[in-house]
Design a protein around this motif. Structure first.
Motif, mmCIF file in Angstrom:
data_model
loop_
_atom_site.group_PDB
_atom_site.id
_atom_site.type_symbol
_atom_site.label_atom_id
_atom_site.label_comp_id
_atom_site.label_asym_id
_atom_site.label_seq_id
_atom_site.Cartn_x
_atom_site.Cartn_y
_atom_site.Cartn_z
ATOM 1 N N ARG A 1 0.915 -1.109 0.082
ATOM 2 C CA ARG A 1 -0.150 -0.182 -0.050
ATOM 3 C C ARG A 1 0.761 1.258 0.082
ATOM 4 O O ARG A 1 1.666 1.453 0.889
ATOM 5 N N ALA B 1 -8.196 -2.809 5.523
ATOM 6 C CA ALA B 1 -8.403 -1.206 6.138
ATOM 7 C C ALA B 1 -9.101 -0.923 4.984
ATOM 8 O O ALA B 1 -10.484 -0.811 4.980
ATOM 9 N N GLY C 1 -2.308 -1.538 14.479
ATOM 10 C CA GLY C 1 -0.723 -0.923 14.054
ATOM 11 C C GLY C 1 -0.318 -1.609 12.782
ATOM 12 O O GLY C 1 -1.379 -2.194 11.830
ATOM 13 N N ALA D 1 0.673 -4.480 10.814
ATOM 14 C CA ALA D 1 0.843 -5.817 11.063
ATOM 15 C C ALA D 1 2.158 -6.336 10.454
ATOM 16 O O ALA D 1 2.766 -7.243 11.171
ATOM 17 N N GLY D 2 2.536 -5.874 9.236
ATOM 18 C CA GLY D 2 3.679 -6.539 8.561
ATOM 19 C C GLY D 2 4.890 -6.098 9.441
ATOM 20 O O GLY D 2 5.667 -6.749 9.909
HETATM 21 N N1 URA Z 1 -2.015 -2.114 7.271
HETATM 22 C C1 URA Z 1 -1.757 -2.212 8.426
HETATM 23 O O1 URA Z 1 -0.828 -3.219 8.724
HETATM 24 N N2 URA Z 1 -2.267 -1.827 9.397
HETATM 25 C C2 URA Z 1 -3.658 -1.058 9.383
HETATM 26 O O2 URA Z 1 -4.331 -0.810 10.185
HETATM 27 C C3 URA Z 1 -3.987 -0.747 8.032
HETATM 28 C C4 URA Z 1 -3.258 -1.135 6.945
#
Ligand code: URA
Ligand code: PRP
Length: 210
Positions: free
Chosen positions: A103, A134, A198, A200-201
């Motif tokens: 993203r 999201a 938060g 996640a990656g």
């Molecule tokens: N990507 C994420 O890792 N967390 C979000 O809240 C939104 C996009």
């Protein structure tokens, strides 16, 4: 769009641990994998089985067999990789198709950088796996790639979804199924899920927040 919130005490318990900022990447990966297994268990409830005959101690017996090869697991890189082992624990024979999307943090639009799908996608049920929904842009783009490859049956597994993402997903792909551990309150001004997890990656892989 069929949407199932897997509202189970174990899922709620584990999600609470994932929300805790003190949970380090080692435990975050482990717990995310456990929730992935529980989501996959629900998502595969209606999988077709085929009869096979096995030799038991008391002679031949007709039993049921799930053809893992009739599925494909589709993690969206990178965070979806954190979910993959938990789903593979239940479906070890399913080939893995990989979609790379990132993203853009300014536009919030997904940018594709990799695609490697299994063969015969038109014959497979795809389990798309990503911890976060999201805006929905990444999942919508990934599903479009799967459909372009001929896939007709798609089930999505998310840890946390925003209502805005679910609405966008339903508008774009009403024919898919969604299994999610929680639907949170909203997106913030950076298109992050609140309260969410938060990034996640970053939490899965221990990288700094970018
Ligand atoms: N990507 C994420 O890792 N967390 C979000 O809240 C939104 C996009
Ligand atoms: C995260 C997440 C989803 C996407 C969700 O990945 O894993 O793929 O954002 O956001 P969206 O619904 O608004 O598209 P990100 O793009 O941060 O990449 P990463 O997995 O490499 O960290």
């Amino acid at each position: 769009m069929k949407t199932v919130v897997v509202d189970h005490p174990l899922v709620r318990h584990k999600l609470g641990k994932l929300r805790d900022i003190q949970t380090d990447p080692v435990h975050f990966r482990q717990i995310a994998g456990e929730v992935a297994s529980l989501l996959a268990y629900e998502a595969t409830r209606d999988l077709p089985t085929e009869p096979i005959t096995v030799q038991t101690w008391a002679g031949p017996l007709a039993v049921e067999h799930v053809r893992g090869e009739a599925l494909t697991l589709v993690p969206i890189l990178r965070a979806g990789l954190g979910f993959l082992p938990g789903v593979q624990a239940l479906l070890p024979a399913a080939p893995v198709s990989v979609i790379g999307l990132r993203r853009n943090e300014t536009t919030h639009r997904p940018e594709g950088y990799y695609q490697r799908l299994a063969d015969r996608m038109d014959e497979r049920i795809a389990l798309l796996i990503d911890p976060m929904l999201a805006t929905g842009g990444s999942a919508i783009a990934a599903i479009a790639m799967l459909k372009q490859a001929g896939c007709r049956r798609i089930k999505c597994l998310f840890l946390v979804a925003a209502p805005e993402g679910l609405a966008a997903l339903e508008a774009a792909h009403p024919d898919i199924e969604v299994f999610v551990a929680a639907i949170d309150e909203r997106l913030d001004e950076n298109a992050y899920i609140r309260p969410g997890l938060g990034d996640a990656g970053d939490r899965l892989f221990g990288t700094p927040v970018d």
